[in-house]
Design a protein around this motif. Structure first.
Motif, PDB file in Angstrom:
ATOM      1  N   SER A  30       3.978   1.116  -8.548  1.00 33.97           N
ATOM      2  CA  SER A  30       2.418   1.461  -8.480  1.00 33.97           C
ATOM      3  C   SER A  30       1.979  -0.011  -9.565  1.00 33.97           C
ATOM      4  N   VAL A  31       0.958  -0.658  -9.700  1.00 32.12           N
ATOM      5  CA  VAL A  31       1.004  -1.975 -10.475  1.00 32.12           C
ATOM      6  C   VAL A  31      -0.660  -1.263 -11.243  1.00 32.12           C
ATOM      7  N   ALA A  32      -1.442  -1.886 -12.249  1.00 36.61           N
ATOM      8  CA  ALA A  32      -2.340  -1.738 -12.971  1.00 36.61           C
ATOM      9  C   ALA A  32      -3.347  -1.940 -12.394  1.00 36.61           C
ATOM     10  N   GLY A  33      -4.456  -1.257 -11.801  1.00 36.42           N
ATOM     11  CA  GLY A  33      -5.297  -1.849 -11.605  1.00 36.42           C
ATOM     12  C   GLY A  33      -5.637  -1.804 -10.141  1.00 36.42           C
ATOM     13  N   LEU A  34      -4.495  -0.980  -9.347  1.00 39.54           N
ATOM     14  CA  LEU A  34      -4.355  -1.148  -8.515  1.00 39.54           C
ATOM     15  C   LEU A  34      -4.652   1.015  -7.679  1.00 39.54           C
ATOM     16  N   PRO A  35      -4.429   1.170  -6.707  1.00 41.32           N
ATOM     17  CA  PRO A  35      -4.142   2.804  -6.089  1.00 41.32           C
ATOM     18  C   PRO A  35      -2.738   3.081  -6.503  1.00 41.32           C
TER      19      PRO A  35
END
Length: 314
Positions: A203-208
């Motif tokens: 999971s990438v920062a800024g995404l769910p």
């Protein structure tokens, strides 16, 4: 003379009468012959008519039998065709279902491929909030009615790590099918459950964060001090003594995780150095060739509790 003439007349009359009788008999005979011939002709006509009618009846019977055979064959062919039609309809329905499932699988694969590419691309340039399979949130869910509250808290925890809600999804998202499976499991447990949610993918920062969740009944697994695993340790070979204890600890951790305790909830998957030295000193002072070592928890163990393990000697 008169007498002779009378006799002659009588004889002539008798002759004429005889001739008339003969002619009448001949005529009667001829009439009888004619009537007999007529009767014979009528009989022959009746015989011929009977033979014709019998021939027609035979042909009619043959035609009827053929019609019955044709009817039975047509009925059998019709039944066969109907059976084949049902089989084809069933096969077509199965093929249609397989095709729909294949299309769904293809869509999922395409979505997974696209997501994986996007994830890979982003992971090269962006910071990860959660690597795949990392624990996002875990907690006790009293019943399925409490699931929304649980997921809301999970979303808040994910947001604190840098996850952000999407256009139509919270910061921590549990897909519809995954949620349905989780709800089914919670209803099946029918008791207070411990739910563990991990990141389904990087999971990438800024995404769910996409979640994958599992539930276990939050029942008592072990009492405080109750041996979880134990083994007989060889004390003669000091070079492998520590590795034997380490292996016993690893088996204990595996046992706990299989029973539903997250690995992150086990405080010391390896013995503390001080505890290990104390145990080794006690074993050395005891003497002997073997000793039974037990691994236990300092507090009661449930899937939802933090576990602090220690080793206990003889």
């Amino acid at each position: 003379m008169q007498a002779l003439e009378a006799q002659a007349r009588q004889a002539t009359a008798a002759r004429d009468a005889a001739i008339q009788s003969r002619d009448a008999a001949a005529a009667a005979r001829d009439q009888a012959v004619a009537e007999r011939q007529e009767a014979l002709d009528a009989r022959d006509r009746l015989v011929a008519e009977r033979d014709r009618l019998q021939a027609e009846r035979t042909q009619a019977v043959q035609a009827r039998d053929k019609a019955v055979q044709d009817r039975d064959r047509v009925r059998q062919d019709l039944a066969t065709l109907r059976t084949q039609q049902r089989q084809l309809q069933g096969s077509n329905a199965a093929l249609a279902q397989d095709l729909a499932q294949t299309r769904q699988s293809l869509s999922r694969l395409q979505a997974d491929y696209s997501s994986a590419r996007s994830e890979l691309s982003l992971s090269r340039t962006a910071e990860l909030t959660y690597p795949k399979n990392e624990l996002v949130y875990a907690g006790v869910v009293p019943s399925v009615r409490s699931l929304d509250t649980f997921l809301k808290v999970a979303g808040g925890t994910a947001a604190a790590r840098g996850a952000r809600p999407g256009a139509d999804s919270p910061a921590a998202r549990l897909g519809p099918s995954a949620r349905a499976s989780l709800e089914t499991k919670l209803r099946g447990l029918n008791t207070s459950a411990f739910v563990i949610c991990r990141a389904a993918q990087n999971s990438v920062a800024g995404l769910p964060v996409e979640l994958t969740c599992d539930a276990r009944a939050n029942t008592l697994l072990y009492r405080a001090g109750q041996p979880i695993r134990q083994a007989t340790i060889n004390l003669q070979n000091q070079s492998v003594l520590q590795s034997q204890i380490t292996e016993l600890m690893q088996d204990t951790v595996l046992e706990l995780t299989l029973r539903g305790v997250p690995g992150e909830y086990i405080a010391n998957p390896g013995l503390d150095v001080g505890d290990l030295l104390t145990l080794l000193t006690g074993l050395r002072d005891k003497g002997g060739s073997t000793a039974v070592i037990s691994i236990a928890a300092r507090e009661d163990v449930r899937p939802s509790t933090r576990v602090d393990l220690y080793a206990r000697g003889p």
